[in-house]
Design a protein around this motif. Sequence first.
Motif, PDB file in Angstrom:
ATOM      1  N   ARG A  19       0.822  -1.203   0.000  1.00  0.00           N
ATOM      2  CA  ARG A  19       0.000   0.000   0.000  1.00  0.00           C
ATOM      3  C   ARG A  19       0.859   1.258   0.000  1.00  0.00           C
ATOM      4  O   ARG A  19       0.385   2.323  -0.380  1.00  0.00           O
ATOM      5  N   TYR A  20       2.125   1.127   0.414  1.00  0.00           N
ATOM      6  CA  TYR A  20       3.052   2.253   0.347  1.00  0.00           C
ATOM      7  C   TYR A  20       3.927   2.185  -0.900  1.00  0.00           C
ATOM      8  O   TYR A  20       4.382   3.216  -1.401  1.00  0.00           O
ATOM      9  N   LEU A  21       4.163   0.986  -1.394  1.00  0.00           N
ATOM     10  CA  LEU A  21       5.038   0.827  -2.556  1.00  0.00           C
ATOM     11  C   LEU A  21       4.400   1.345  -3.835  1.00  0.00           C
ATOM     12  O   LEU A  21       5.086   1.863  -4.710  1.00  0.00           O
ATOM     13  N   VAL A  22       3.090   1.200  -3.971  1.00  0.00           N
ATOM     14  CA  VAL A  22       2.420   1.665  -5.186  1.00  0.00           C
ATOM     15  C   VAL A  22       2.538   3.178  -5.329  1.00  0.00           C
ATOM     16  O   VAL A  22       2.968   3.676  -6.379  1.00  0.00           O
ATOM     17  N   VAL A  36       5.570   8.070  -7.555  1.00  0.00           N
ATOM     18  CA  VAL A  36       6.381   9.257  -7.289  1.00  0.00           C
ATOM     19  C   VAL A  36       7.726   9.167  -7.995  1.00  0.00           C
ATOM     20  O   VAL A  36       8.219  10.149  -8.571  1.00  0.00           O
ATOM     21  N   VAL A  37       8.331   7.975  -7.994  1.00  0.00           N
ATOM     22  CA  VAL A  37       9.655   7.799  -8.593  1.00  0.00           C
ATOM     23  C   VAL A  37       9.655   8.140 -10.079  1.00  0.00           C
ATOM     24  O   VAL A  37      10.618   8.699 -10.604  1.00  0.00           O
ATOM     25  N   VAL A  38       8.567   7.828 -10.785  1.00  0.00           N
ATOM     26  CA  VAL A  38       8.530   8.084 -12.234  1.00  0.00           C
ATOM     27  C   VAL A  38       7.883   9.416 -12.573  1.00  0.00           C
ATOM     28  O   VAL A  38       8.053   9.906 -13.691  1.00  0.00           O
ATOM     29  N   VAL A  39       7.133  10.003 -11.649  1.00  0.00           N
ATOM     30  CA  VAL A  39       6.486  11.289 -11.938  1.00  0.00           C
ATOM     31  C   VAL A  39       7.432  12.451 -11.682  1.00  0.00           C
ATOM     32  O   VAL A  39       7.410  13.451 -12.425  1.00  0.00           O
ATOM     33  N   PHE A  90      11.394  11.757 -23.537  1.00  0.00           N
ATOM     34  CA  PHE A  90      10.469  10.686 -23.913  1.00  0.00           C
ATOM     35  C   PHE A  90      10.769   9.402 -23.143  1.00  0.00           C
ATOM     36  O   PHE A  90       9.874   8.581 -22.923  1.00  0.00           O
ATOM     37  N   THR A  91      12.010   9.231 -22.707  1.00  0.00           N
ATOM     38  CA  THR A  91      12.349   8.053 -21.902  1.00  0.00           C
ATOM     39  C   THR A  91      11.655   8.105 -20.550  1.00  0.00           C
ATOM     40  O   THR A  91      11.187   7.074 -20.041  1.00  0.00           O
ATOM     41  N   ASP A  92      11.569   9.294 -19.956  1.00  0.00           N
ATOM     42  CA  ASP A  92      10.850   9.427 -18.686  1.00  0.00           C
ATOM     43  C   ASP A  92       9.375   9.106 -18.850  1.00  0.00           C
ATOM     44  O   ASP A  92       8.762   8.484 -17.979  1.00  0.00           O
ATOM     45  N   ILE A  93       8.804   9.534 -19.970  1.00  0.00           N
ATOM     46  CA  ILE A  93       7.409   9.174 -20.245  1.00  0.00           C
ATOM     47  C   ILE A  93       7.272   7.661 -20.399  1.00  0.00           C
ATOM     48  O   ILE A  93       6.309   7.055 -19.927  1.00  0.00           O
ATOM     49  N   GLY A  94       8.255   7.057 -21.067  1.00  0.00           N
ATOM     50  CA  GLY A  94       8.248   5.605 -21.204  1.00  0.00           C
ATOM     51  C   GLY A  94       8.316   4.902 -19.859  1.00  0.00           C
ATOM     52  O   GLY A  94       7.656   3.873 -19.655  1.00  0.00           O
ATOM     53  N   HIS A  95       9.098   5.441 -18.925  1.00  0.00           N
ATOM     54  CA  HIS A  95       9.175   4.848 -17.588  1.00  0.00           C
ATOM     55  C   HIS A  95       7.825   4.911 -16.892  1.00  0.00           C
ATOM     56  O   HIS A  95       7.416   3.954 -16.217  1.00  0.00           O
TER      57      HIS A  95
END
Length: 413
Positions: free
Chosen positions: A195-198, A203-206, A215-220
């Motif tokens: 419930r905390y990992l999701v 957050v890590v990719v946003v 575009f690589t960040d969007i891909g992540h």
Amino acid sequence: MGVRSRCRLYKDLPGLVPASYLPGGDLADALDAAAGWSAKTGVFLSFLTRVRFAPLYVLTVIVIDVILDHAVSAEIRSQIVLANSTNVVNLQHHRIWTLVTSPFVLDERAGVGAMIPLLLLLSVAEVLWGWRRLLVVFFVSNAVTSCLVYGLLLTGVRGGWLGGAITMASDVGTSYGSHAVGGALAVTLPVRARRYLVPLAIVVVVVPLLDGSTFTDIGHLLAVLLGFVAGWQMRRRPLAGRLRRPALLRADQTVACSFDDVTQARAALITALRLPRHRPVCLDDAAVAWSDQADRIHVQETRDMNAIDGTLAGGAWGVVLGTFVGLPMTGLVIGAVVVAVVARRHDAGLSDTTVERTMRALPTGRGVVLLLTDPAGQPALTRALTRTGGTPVPDAARDRVPPDPDQDQDQQS
């Protein structure tokens, strides 16, 4: 024997199920049953024998990287990277093999600091899911993400929002697949920490998107979202990966045992699914069915696809096939709609008629385990279910379907 006035078949999404159902649930149960740290360590080490794909893949990536770094010049390495990149130019020219080769090629020298976390991540996923599911999540998510990024870049270039130079950018590496695996793990870990990992994975990719995104960040971000979907599917259909299908099946190869309630039936199904590990028993389908006080029959089946499964599978294949003709987004929509319709109409594995007849032959409130197997496996499966408190439901009883009182009354009137 109870008689139902009206029976409807509901193919439910699995709700609250025993931990053993979920990916990694067998490991969690074994650790809970082990007494002391030494016993828990032994259980964990025994589960590490499942790890096969993760070290092989990471070793392959390292070997290829060493060859590119020491055996060829920098110019040739750059050419190899571009040739295996899932960029707009390659996919526009139908170089679809890049969807498979790109995760094995790195655009720069691999460091130990990057390979060890990748190995640990994939190893944890393989222990929990098995190598087949890891293979599907990693490579299918990598391919689908690459096609989605290709579609977005192609739209941007054609609309004049992006420069033409981006069509030749390199897009290789393990990041799309590893982000998808991480997202799936965040959903499927059999611990409350998910419930905390999701939100943490989001957050890590946003955060990179808020400051000079590429575009690589969007891909992540897309890869993590696909990982969430894959993990959700594994939680919805947790037993599908445990089947060993026989080569030939006939309609009379169904084992059915009734239990006092659905909880006992679910526990018995877990026992039956563990049996093939020790004996040459093959299962083509497995299901738990039960009825409620409103005479509705509920089914949790491992193989038959519903509209949701068809939408997800069709969308994934559609975006990849649409890339062949330069229309990935169109392929996504068409594939999702077509396969959803087919999945809703197609009855795979255990037939709905067999499930309904079995349930109508039993009193309301009983739970039933139904297994589709080969003749050689029927005695062993029947004995295993009987030992867990099940009562076999003979074929003759299933054939004697009680009449529908409402239908008889209509006919008389």
